[in-house]
Design an enzyme around this catalytic site. Structure first.
Site, PDB file in Angstrom:
ATOM      1  N   HIS A  97      -7.442  -5.877  -0.127  1.00 13.76           N
ATOM      2  CA  HIS A  97      -6.246  -5.036   0.048  1.00 13.76           C
ATOM      3  C   HIS A  97      -5.103  -5.839   0.688  1.00 13.76           C
ATOM      4  O   HIS A  97      -4.210  -5.273   1.291  1.00 13.76           O
ATOM      5  CB  HIS A  97      -6.611  -3.821   0.906  1.00 13.76           C
ATOM      6  CG  HIS A  97      -5.653  -2.682   0.801  1.00 13.76           C
ATOM      7  ND1 HIS A  97      -5.342  -2.053  -0.383  1.00 13.76           N
ATOM      8  CD2 HIS A  97      -4.926  -2.043   1.756  1.00 13.76           C
ATOM      9  CE1 HIS A  97      -4.474  -1.079  -0.158  1.00 13.76           C
ATOM     10  NE2 HIS A  97      -4.196  -1.058   1.135  1.00 13.76           N
TER      11      HIS A  97
ATOM     12  N   ASP B  69     -10.055  -4.962  -4.538  1.00 17.55           N
ATOM     13  CA  ASP B  69      -9.486  -4.100  -3.500  1.00 17.55           C
ATOM     14  C   ASP B  69     -10.485  -2.980  -3.189  1.00 17.55           C
ATOM     15  O   ASP B  69     -10.877  -2.238  -4.092  1.00 17.55           O
ATOM     16  CB  ASP B  69      -8.157  -3.501  -3.994  1.00 17.55           C
ATOM     17  CG  ASP B  69      -7.368  -2.829  -2.887  1.00 17.55           C
ATOM     18  OD1 ASP B  69      -7.951  -2.008  -2.145  1.00 17.55           O
ATOM     19  OD2 ASP B  69      -6.157  -3.092  -2.771  1.00 17.55           O
TER      20      ASP B  69
ATOM     21  N   SER C 188       0.833  -1.195   0.000  1.00 16.60           N
ATOM     22  CA  SER C 188       0.000   0.000   0.000  1.00 16.60           C
ATOM     23  C   SER C 188       0.881   1.264   0.000  1.00 16.60           C
ATOM     24  O   SER C 188       1.629   1.486  -0.954  1.00 16.60           O
ATOM     25  CB  SER C 188      -0.974  -0.054   1.183  1.00 16.60           C
ATOM     26  OG  SER C 188      -2.005   0.880   1.038  1.00 16.60           O
TER      27      SER C 188
END
Length: 196
Positions: free
Chosen positions: A175, A148, A85
């Site tokens: 995610h 996601d 991320s």
């Protein structure tokens, strides 16, 4: 340095992995798959995995994270950077100006998504230097999932296209907030097998 030594240095393998987490804070040893991955990678002979709580964990500012990655985590041409991320954004920006063995990007994206914290981080205020990243990495691997909840697939695909990444595309991993990540271990092992 002789040409022979330069050639040897050019082909040095990876001797460590560094996990750069997403923003959010907390003790990352017990967060998601990070600690689980570190334990498994540290069982590989002649290899170590570093996992540290990052400074500025909520905003994950580039001006703080990249110097930390260089001076404290010592990411270099023998390092596999595993970025998740915000950590994937940090890994990409780091690789624009530093040689690394590989970057493994998990849930990577290209814009601030209209989020004020992402805007403040500094990663998204200029174009990505895809060619510089590619020339500074021997290997680029990406994990992404079409479901996601935070990242549109189009941005994940833009990363894969821009970097020519080895893309591991999923339909059901969100995610990547699971507690184990077996496919990641397999990819690191494959990269290490390439050291020979």
């Amino acid at each position: 340095m002789s040409l022979v030594n330069m050639a040897k240095d050019e082909h040095r393998g990876a001797n460590k992995a560094v996990i750069v987490p997403g923003n959010g804070g907390g003790n990352i040893e017990s967060c998601l798959w990070y600690g689980w991955t570190k334990k498994r990678l540290n069982k590989i002979p002649n290899f170590q995995c570093l996992l540290r709580n990052m400074p500025d964990p909520y905003t994950a500012r580039e001006e703080i994270w990249l110097p930390f990655m260089e001076s404290e985590l010592q990411c270099d041409d023998q390092t596999i950077i595993i970025g998740h991320s915000s950590g994937a954004a940090a890994a990409m920006r780091y690789a624009e100006t530093h040689k690394v063995f590989a970057i493994i990007l998990v849930s990577a994206y290209t814009s601030d998504l209209g989020d004020p914290i992402e805007q403040e981080s500094g990663y998204f205020n200029r174009p990505w230097q895809w060619e510089a990243i590619k020339s500074n990495c021997r290997y680029i691997v990406q994990f992404g999932s079409t479901d996601d909840p935070f990242l549109p697939w189009s941005e994940q695909q833009d990363v894969a296209d821009g970097l020519g990444a080895e893309l591991h595309k999923y339909l059901d991993r969100g995610h990547f907030q699971n507690t184990e990540f077996h496919e990641l271990i397999s990819v690191v092992q494959k990269l290490l097998d390439s050291r020979a």
